[in-house]
Scaffold this motif. Structure first.
Motif, PDB file in Angstrom:
ATOM      1  N   HIS A   1     -13.220  11.956  -2.821  1.00 49.20           N
ATOM      2  CA  HIS A   1     -12.508  12.018  -4.102  1.00 49.20           C
ATOM      3  C   HIS A   1     -11.120  12.625  -3.940  1.00 49.20           C
ATOM      4  O   HIS A   1     -10.161  12.166  -4.576  1.00 49.20           O
ATOM      5  N   ALA A   2     -10.996  13.650  -3.111  1.00 50.46           N
ATOM      6  CA  ALA A   2      -9.684  14.252  -2.891  1.00 50.46           C
ATOM      7  C   ALA A   2      -8.758  13.299  -2.137  1.00 50.46           C
ATOM      8  O   ALA A   2      -7.588  13.134  -2.497  1.00 50.46           O
ATOM      9  N   LEU A   3      -9.281  12.653  -1.100  1.00 47.65           N
ATOM     10  CA  LEU A   3      -8.469  11.733  -0.307  1.00 47.65           C
ATOM     11  C   LEU A   3      -8.063  10.508  -1.116  1.00 47.65           C
ATOM     12  O   LEU A   3      -6.944  10.000  -0.983  1.00 47.65           O
ATOM     13  N   ALA A   4      -8.958  10.018  -1.954  1.00 46.41           N
ATOM     14  CA  ALA A   4      -8.684   8.812  -2.737  1.00 46.41           C
ATOM     15  C   ALA A   4      -7.504   8.988  -3.688  1.00 46.41           C
ATOM     16  O   ALA A   4      -6.885   8.008  -4.111  1.00 46.41           O
ATOM     17  N   LYS A   5      -7.172  10.229  -4.022  1.00 46.89           N
ATOM     18  CA  LYS A   5      -6.059  10.489  -4.938  1.00 46.89           C
ATOM     19  C   LYS A   5      -4.702  10.494  -4.233  1.00 46.89           C
ATOM     20  O   LYS A   5      -3.656  10.545  -4.893  1.00 46.89           O
ATOM     21  N   GLU A   6      -4.690  10.459  -2.907  1.00 44.69           N
ATOM     22  CA  GLU A   6      -3.425  10.418  -2.185  1.00 44.69           C
ATOM     23  C   GLU A   6      -2.705   9.100  -2.475  1.00 44.69           C
ATOM     24  O   GLU A   6      -3.312   8.024  -2.454  1.00 44.69           O
ATOM     25  N   ASN A   7      -1.400   9.183  -2.711  1.00 39.35           N
ATOM     26  CA  ASN A   7      -0.630   8.014  -3.150  1.00 39.35           C
ATOM     27  C   ASN A   7      -0.645   6.860  -2.160  1.00 39.35           C
ATOM     28  O   ASN A   7      -0.592   5.700  -2.549  1.00 39.35           O
ATOM     29  N   ASN A   8      -0.715   7.163  -0.877  1.00 41.85           N
ATOM     30  CA  ASN A   8      -0.640   6.097   0.128  1.00 41.85           C
ATOM     31  C   ASN A   8      -2.007   5.677   0.650  1.00 41.85           C
ATOM     32  O   ASN A   8      -2.108   5.041   1.694  1.00 41.85           O
ATOM     33  N   VAL A   9      -3.073   6.031  -0.071  1.00 42.27           N
ATOM     34  CA  VAL A   9      -4.434   5.662   0.346  1.00 42.27           C
ATOM     35  C   VAL A   9      -5.006   4.614  -0.600  1.00 42.27           C
ATOM     36  O   VAL A   9      -4.951   4.775  -1.819  1.00 42.27           O
ATOM     37  N   ASP A  10      -5.552   3.547  -0.028  1.00 43.17           N
ATOM     38  CA  ASP A  10      -6.287   2.546  -0.807  1.00 43.17           C
ATOM     39  C   ASP A  10      -7.729   3.039  -0.940  1.00 43.17           C
ATOM     40  O   ASP A  10      -8.489   3.027   0.027  1.00 43.17           O
ATOM     41  N   SER A  11      -8.095   3.458  -2.140  1.00 44.00           N
ATOM     42  CA  SER A  11      -9.409   4.083  -2.336  1.00 44.00           C
ATOM     43  C   SER A  11     -10.564   3.114  -2.122  1.00 44.00           C
ATOM     44  O   SER A  11     -11.709   3.551  -1.954  1.00 44.00           O
ATOM     45  N   THR A  12     -10.293   1.813  -2.118  1.00 44.88           N
ATOM     46  CA  THR A  12     -11.361   0.836  -1.869  1.00 44.88           C
ATOM     47  C   THR A  12     -11.609   0.636  -0.381  1.00 44.88           C
ATOM     48  O   THR A  12     -12.528  -0.082  -0.002  1.00 44.88           O
ATOM     49  N   ARG A  13     -10.775   1.271   0.460  1.00 47.90           N
ATOM     50  CA  ARG A  13     -10.873   1.069   1.910  1.00 47.90           C
ATOM     51  C   ARG A  13     -10.909   2.416   2.628  1.00 47.90           C
ATOM     52  O   ARG A  13     -10.063   2.713   3.455  1.00 47.90           O
ATOM     53  N   ILE A  14     -11.910   3.218   2.305  1.00 50.23           N
ATOM     54  CA  ILE A  14     -12.099   4.506   2.971  1.00 50.23           C
ATOM     55  C   ILE A  14     -13.434   4.485   3.708  1.00 50.23           C
ATOM     56  O   ILE A  14     -14.485   4.221   3.119  1.00 50.23           O
ATOM     57  N   GLY A  15     -13.385   4.764   5.001  1.00 48.68           N
ATOM     58  CA  GLY A  15     -14.592   4.832   5.818  1.00 48.68           C
ATOM     59  C   GLY A  15     -14.834   6.252   6.314  1.00 48.68           C
ATOM     60  O   GLY A  15     -14.075   7.177   6.008  1.00 48.68           O
ATOM     61  N   ILE A  16     -15.897   6.419   7.090  1.00 48.12           N
ATOM     62  CA  ILE A  16     -16.236   7.737   7.642  1.00 48.12           C
ATOM     63  C   ILE A  16     -16.812   7.568   9.037  1.00 48.12           C
ATOM     64  O   ILE A  16     -17.497   6.572   9.315  1.00 48.12           O
TER      65      ILE A  16
END
Length: 389
Positions: A216-231
């Motif tokens: 949730h914190a990372l998804a709010k970063e302006n240059n991050v596509d929240s639909t494309r976050i892996g781990i």
């Protein structure tokens, strides 16, 4: 007239050339996607000796009361049942901490990317610090969270071939490196809520909860596509990444490096029975190590085994999201047997090439294994990997 025809033909040529140049970008992406797929496609097919072998693991396509999952429409209810049962067994999470952003503590410009030291709240009563690595340029990018004993190793300050955050930022990903630094120093390793004296949730599940808050914190970063976050994570981090991605469905895909993807009491590193994983009990803790008559286990873990639960049930919560097991000594090729159950779920849902495993002899990652990891993320996150029929 000749010059008019010549000008017309020249104009048509330039127009066609502009169309060709305009189409080159997507065509280039398609070719790159195809190239990457040619590198990793073989890891999505079990070896012949394990194909169609489901072993003694409980069927995923059968409700706990024995009813069958017969159609695609039946799956959501069965998926929810699995999630609910494991949540009840491990302890329900507190409310997710969705209304927060990463706080920057300092930054360093590196070649091709910027490294930020950041903090955020990953438990209701605890903050953590980590490293955010951002490639140069303002375009929206895919991202990967890396988890381990501490955040430094993944940015290149630790053992070799565990620098997932560093290598992925060089490939154009925003990366966030996290770790349980203080707990690792104290040899308690994990996260305990509300306290280590009286944890209400199994520690491995709380690690997953912390990763969900990091998402949730990372998804709010302006240059991050929240639909494309892996781990991604290795060993302890592999367990962490596996539980995080299965229990929190906003992770688009995941890589689990040799965590021991199912229970296996013959392997000392597949130690889910320890109190910092699924065998929590108040201190004094059992002596660390293998299960013996002199050193038995308590807590949730023995109940899970006695009642026939195993981690392949959690794997199924990924479907149809893709995942890769980067297997080593703890996850040999025979782990395809439990993975076949999730393949079967994906088949029911109409998806293929969603479950992958590579194998190496040693527990430690190596260059070849990691190249598969990075290519996997590139295929599914950077180039929006599609079903390959």
């Amino acid at each position: 007239m000749f010059f008019k025809v010549k000008e017309l033909l020249c104009g048509m040529f330039l127009f066609m050339l502009s169309l060709s140049v305009g189409a080159q970008e997507p065509q280039s992406d398609a070719l790159e996607r195809k190239r990457i797929w040619s590198k990793i496609s073989r890891y999505f097919t079990p070896p012949a000796e394990f194909r169609g072998d489901f072993g003694s693991y409980r069927s995923l396509l059968e409700f706990y009361d024995g009813r069958k999952v017969k159609t695609k429409a039946d799956w959501p209810a069965r998926r929810q049942e699995i999630y609910n049962r494991w949540s009840e067994l491990m302890g329900r999470w507190p409310a997710l901490l969705t209304d927060q952003k990463l706080t920057i503590l300092d930054s360093v410009q590196e070649e091709g990317y910027k490294q930020y030291k950041v903090k955020f709240r990953w438990l209701p009563n605890e903050e953590t610090t980590g490293f955010l690595l951002v490639p140069d340029g303002d375009a929206e990018k895919p991202a990967v969270i890396s988890v381990y004993y501490e955040p430094n190793t993944a940015i290149g300050d630790g053992k070799p071939y565990r620098d997932y955050a560093l290598q992925l930022v060089k490939r154009g990903f925003v990366t966030l490196s996290l770790g349980t630094t203080e707990a690792s120093k104290d040899q308690t390793f994990s996260l305990y809520y509300p306290s280590i004296e009286k944890a209400e949730v199994q520690p491995l599940s709380m690690l997953a909860y912390a990763a969900a808050n990091a998402w949730h914190a990372l998804a709010k970063e302006n240059n991050v596509d929240s639909t494309r976050i892996g781990i991604v994570g290795h060993s302890f981090g592999g367990k962490w990444a596996m539980f995080a991605s299965t229990l929190f469905d906003k992770f688009a895909c995941a890589v689990w490096s040799d965590p021991g993807i199912v229970f296996d009491e013959a392997r000392g590193s597949v130690n889910y029975w320890e109190p910092w994983y699924l065998g929590y009990h108040p201190k004094p803790w059992r002596k660390r190590g293998m299960i013996t008559e002199e050193n038995p286990v308590v807590g949730l873990y023995p109940r899970l085994v006695e009642e026939g639960y195993d981690l392949h049930e959690l794997h199924a919560l990924m479907a149809p999201r893709p995942f890769l097991v980067s297997g080593g000594s703890e996850d040999p090729p025979s782990r395809w047997i439990p993975l076949n159950h999730t393949i079967k779920v994906n088949d029911l849902l109409g998806y293929e090439n969603r479950v992958a495993m590579s194998n190496r002899p040693e527990h430690s990652p190596n260059e070849e294994a990691n190249e598969i990891v990075y290519s996997f993320f590139e295929y599914f996150l950077k180039y929006n990997g599609i079903e390959t029929k």
